[in-house]
Design a protein around this motif. Structure first.
Motif, PDB file in Angstrom:
ATOM      1  N   GLU A 144      24.803 -12.724   3.780  1.00 43.29           N
ATOM      2  CA  GLU A 144      23.990 -11.506   3.672  1.00 43.29           C
ATOM      3  C   GLU A 144      23.305 -11.414   2.308  1.00 43.29           C
ATOM      4  O   GLU A 144      22.149 -11.013   2.212  1.00 43.29           O
ATOM      5  N   ALA A 145      24.024 -11.787   1.247  1.00 42.02           N
ATOM      6  CA  ALA A 145      23.472 -11.663  -0.104  1.00 42.02           C
ATOM      7  C   ALA A 145      22.345 -12.661  -0.352  1.00 42.02           C
ATOM      8  O   ALA A 145      21.445 -12.391  -1.139  1.00 42.02           O
ATOM      9  N   LEU A 146      22.387 -13.808   0.317  1.00 46.72           N
ATOM     10  CA  LEU A 146      21.383 -14.842   0.091  1.00 46.72           C
ATOM     11  C   LEU A 146      20.142 -14.661   0.949  1.00 46.72           C
ATOM     12  O   LEU A 146      19.150 -15.361   0.763  1.00 46.72           O
ATOM     13  N   ALA A 147      20.173 -13.728   1.889  1.00 50.59           N
ATOM     14  CA  ALA A 147      19.002 -13.472   2.729  1.00 50.59           C
ATOM     15  C   ALA A 147      17.916 -12.820   1.878  1.00 50.59           C
ATOM     16  O   ALA A 147      18.194 -11.923   1.085  1.00 50.59           O
ATOM     17  N   PRO A 148      16.676 -13.272   2.028  1.00 48.44           N
ATOM     18  CA  PRO A 148      15.602 -12.661   1.229  1.00 48.44           C
ATOM     19  C   PRO A 148      15.370 -11.219   1.665  1.00 48.44           C
ATOM     20  O   PRO A 148      15.616 -10.875   2.825  1.00 48.44           O
ATOM     21  N   PRO A 149      14.894 -10.374   0.757  1.00 46.09           N
ATOM     22  CA  PRO A 149      14.650  -8.978   1.135  1.00 46.09           C
ATOM     23  C   PRO A 149      13.522  -8.913   2.163  1.00 46.09           C
ATOM     24  O   PRO A 149      12.624  -9.758   2.151  1.00 46.09           O
ATOM     25  N   PRO A 150      13.562  -7.926   3.065  1.00 44.23           N
ATOM     26  CA  PRO A 150      12.504  -7.826   4.069  1.00 44.23           C
ATOM     27  C   PRO A 150      11.169  -7.492   3.413  1.00 44.23           C
ATOM     28  O   PRO A 150      11.129  -6.857   2.355  1.00 44.23           O
ATOM     29  N   ARG A 151      10.092  -7.943   4.046  1.00 48.09           N
ATOM     30  CA  ARG A 151       8.761  -7.656   3.506  1.00 48.09           C
ATOM     31  C   ARG A 151       8.488  -6.168   3.556  1.00 48.09           C
ATOM     32  O   ARG A 151       8.834  -5.495   4.525  1.00 48.09           O
ATOM     33  N   ALA A 152       7.843  -5.670   2.516  1.00 45.76           N
ATOM     34  CA  ALA A 152       7.493  -4.253   2.483  1.00 45.76           C
ATOM     35  C   ALA A 152       6.313  -4.006   3.422  1.00 45.76           C
ATOM     36  O   ALA A 152       5.491  -4.897   3.645  1.00 45.76           O
ATOM     37  N   ARG A 153       6.223  -2.819   3.946  1.00 50.34           N
ATOM     38  CA  ARG A 153       5.128  -2.467   4.839  1.00 50.34           C
ATOM     39  C   ARG A 153       3.833  -2.448   4.035  1.00 50.34           C
ATOM     40  O   ARG A 153       3.776  -1.906   2.937  1.00 50.34           O
ATOM     41  N   ARG A 154       2.815  -3.046   4.601  1.00 47.56           N
ATOM     42  CA  ARG A 154       1.516  -3.047   3.940  1.00 47.56           C
ATOM     43  C   ARG A 154       0.743  -1.804   4.378  1.00 47.56           C
ATOM     44  O   ARG A 154       0.530  -1.583   5.568  1.00 47.56           O
ATOM     45  N   ALA A 155       0.318  -0.982   3.415  1.00 43.94           N
ATOM     46  CA  ALA A 155      -0.387   0.248   3.726  1.00 43.94           C
ATOM     47  C   ALA A 155      -1.773  -0.078   4.286  1.00 43.94           C
ATOM     48  O   ALA A 155      -2.454  -0.967   3.789  1.00 43.94           O
ATOM     49  N   THR A 156      -2.161   0.629   5.328  1.00 44.84           N
ATOM     50  CA  THR A 156      -3.490   0.428   5.909  1.00 44.84           C
ATOM     51  C   THR A 156      -4.202   1.761   6.030  1.00 44.84           C
ATOM     52  O   THR A 156      -3.566   2.812   6.058  1.00 44.84           O
ATOM     53  N   LYS A 157      -5.547   1.709   6.100  1.00 50.47           N
ATOM     54  CA  LYS A 157      -6.347   2.915   6.265  1.00 50.47           C
ATOM     55  C   LYS A 157      -6.541   3.170   7.754  1.00 50.47           C
ATOM     56  O   LYS A 157      -6.708   2.222   8.525  1.00 50.47           O
ATOM     57  N   PRO A 158      -6.588   4.440   8.152  1.00 51.63           N
ATOM     58  CA  PRO A 158      -6.932   4.702   9.553  1.00 51.63           C
ATOM     59  C   PRO A 158      -8.389   4.312   9.802  1.00 51.63           C
ATOM     60  O   PRO A 158      -9.237   4.445   8.923  1.00 51.63           O
ATOM     61  N   THR A 159      -8.679   3.817  11.008  1.00 53.73           N
ATOM     62  CA  THR A 159     -10.054   3.413  11.323  1.00 53.73           C
ATOM     63  C   THR A 159     -10.940   4.648  11.449  1.00 53.73           C
ATOM     64  O   THR A 159     -10.451   5.756  11.688  1.00 53.73           O
ATOM     65  N   ARG A 160     -12.233   4.420  11.328  1.00 51.87           N
ATOM     66  CA  ARG A 160     -13.187   5.529  11.440  1.00 51.87           C
ATOM     67  C   ARG A 160     -13.079   6.165  12.829  1.00 51.87           C
ATOM     68  O   ARG A 160     -13.097   7.401  12.965  1.00 51.87           O
ATOM     69  N   GLY A 161     -12.947   5.349  13.839  1.00 50.52           N
ATOM     70  CA  GLY A 161     -12.829   5.858  15.209  1.00 50.52           C
ATOM     71  C   GLY A 161     -11.598   6.745  15.379  1.00 50.52           C
ATOM     72  O   GLY A 161     -11.669   7.805  16.012  1.00 50.52           O
ATOM     73  N   SER A 162     -10.456   6.325  14.797  1.00 56.50           N
ATOM     74  CA  SER A 162      -9.235   7.134  14.949  1.00 56.50           C
ATOM     75  C   SER A 162      -9.369   8.455  14.196  1.00 56.50           C
ATOM     76  O   SER A 162      -8.871   9.491  14.645  1.00 56.50           O
ATOM     77  N   GLN A 163     -10.075   8.431  13.055  1.00 56.74           N
ATOM     78  CA  GLN A 163     -10.293   9.678  12.316  1.00 56.74           C
ATOM     79  C   GLN A 163     -11.162  10.640  13.127  1.00 56.74           C
ATOM     80  O   GLN A 163     -10.861  11.846  13.212  1.00 56.74           O
ATOM     81  N   LEU A 164     -12.230  10.111  13.739  1.00 57.46           N
ATOM     82  CA  LEU A 164     -13.118  10.960  14.547  1.00 57.46           C
ATOM     83  C   LEU A 164     -12.380  11.522  15.764  1.00 57.46           C
ATOM     84  O   LEU A 164     -12.552  12.695  16.114  1.00 57.46           O
ATOM     85  N   ARG A 165     -11.558  10.700  16.424  1.00 59.47           N
ATOM     86  CA  ARG A 165     -10.781  11.174  17.591  1.00 59.47           C
ATOM     87  C   ARG A 165      -9.812  12.276  17.185  1.00 59.47           C
ATOM     88  O   ARG A 165      -9.646  13.267  17.895  1.00 59.47           O
ATOM     89  N   ARG A 166      -9.178  12.115  16.025  1.00 61.21           N
ATOM     90  CA  ARG A 166      -8.240  13.138  15.554  1.00 61.21           C
ATOM     91  C   ARG A 166      -8.973  14.455  15.296  1.00 61.21           C
ATOM     92  O   ARG A 166      -8.511  15.527  15.722  1.00 61.21           O
ATOM     93  N   LEU A 167     -10.100  14.401  14.624  1.00 62.52           N
ATOM     94  CA  LEU A 167     -10.851  15.623  14.322  1.00 62.52           C
ATOM     95  C   LEU A 167     -11.375  16.281  15.604  1.00 62.52           C
ATOM     96  O   LEU A 167     -11.373  17.510  15.731  1.00 62.52           O
ATOM     97  N   GLU A 168     -11.821  15.472  16.570  1.00 61.68           N
ATOM     98  CA  GLU A 168     -12.300  16.013  17.837  1.00 61.68           C
ATOM     99  C   GLU A 168     -11.153  16.695  18.598  1.00 61.68           C
ATOM    100  O   GLU A 168     -11.326  17.769  19.186  1.00 61.68           O
ATOM    101  N   ALA A 169      -9.975  16.096  18.561  1.00 56.85           N
ATOM    102  CA  ALA A 169      -8.804  16.688  19.229  1.00 56.85           C
ATOM    103  C   ALA A 169      -8.445  18.017  18.576  1.00 56.85           C
ATOM    104  O   ALA A 169      -8.082  18.984  19.264  1.00 56.85           O
TER     105      ALA A 169
END
Length: 149
Positions: free
Chosen positions: A107-132
């Motif tokens: 367990e100690a020799l296992a490499p640490p898990p990769r951190a989540r890479r932050a992403t931006k919401p797409t323009r389409g998803s932003q427009l759908r959210r605002l329309e909703a």
């Protein structure tokens, strides 16, 4: 009774596994509490198995650093010690201690898990959210009590 080398099975960080030479492991036997009846007072069935992580030849420098960092809370100096006293038999406790030590190292020799890479919401998803949101607001406005005008 002679002790064999400790084999750590392959896993993340140790693709070929590890073999820790028997002469680098230290076993100590003491009286154990628990199962054993009257014999528990006379037999040394508890096993303490120790490995000095700084001195072992089984680890590369990178693995040694990772193990020392990952097991820092369990170390006394640079020595990792595990105990086993669940069984009445010293032999079974020795096997349990070896399994525990191998598991901790794996367990100690296992490499640490990769951190989540932050992403931006797409323009389409932003427009759908605002329309909703607009649509939901309209629905709620339609439920209001009519004005007196």
């Amino acid at each position: 009774m002679s002790m064999d080398d400790l084999h750590v099975p392959p896993g993340p960080g140790i693709p070929q596994g590890l073999r820790i030479p028997a002469h680098e492991l230290a076993e100590q036997f003491t009286h154990a509490s628990g199962p054993g009846g009257q014999g528990v007072n006379t037999s040394d069935s508890r096993v303490q198995l120790s490995l000095d992580l700084a001195a072992t030849t089984a680890l590369s420098d990178a693995q040694r650093e990772r193990a020392l960092a990952g097991l820092a809370a369990r170390l006394v100096g640079t020595t990792l010690t595990v105990s086993a006293a669940e069984h009445r038999s010293q032999l079974r406790n020795r096997a349990t201690a070896r399994l525990r030590l191998a598991s901790l190292l794996r367990e100690a020799l296992a490499p640490p898990p990769r951190a989540r890479r932050a992403t931006k919401p797409t323009r389409g998803s932003q427009l759908r959210r605002l329309e909703a949101k607009r649509s939901r607001g309209e629905t709620k406005r339609g439920r209001r009590r009519p004005s007196l005008d």
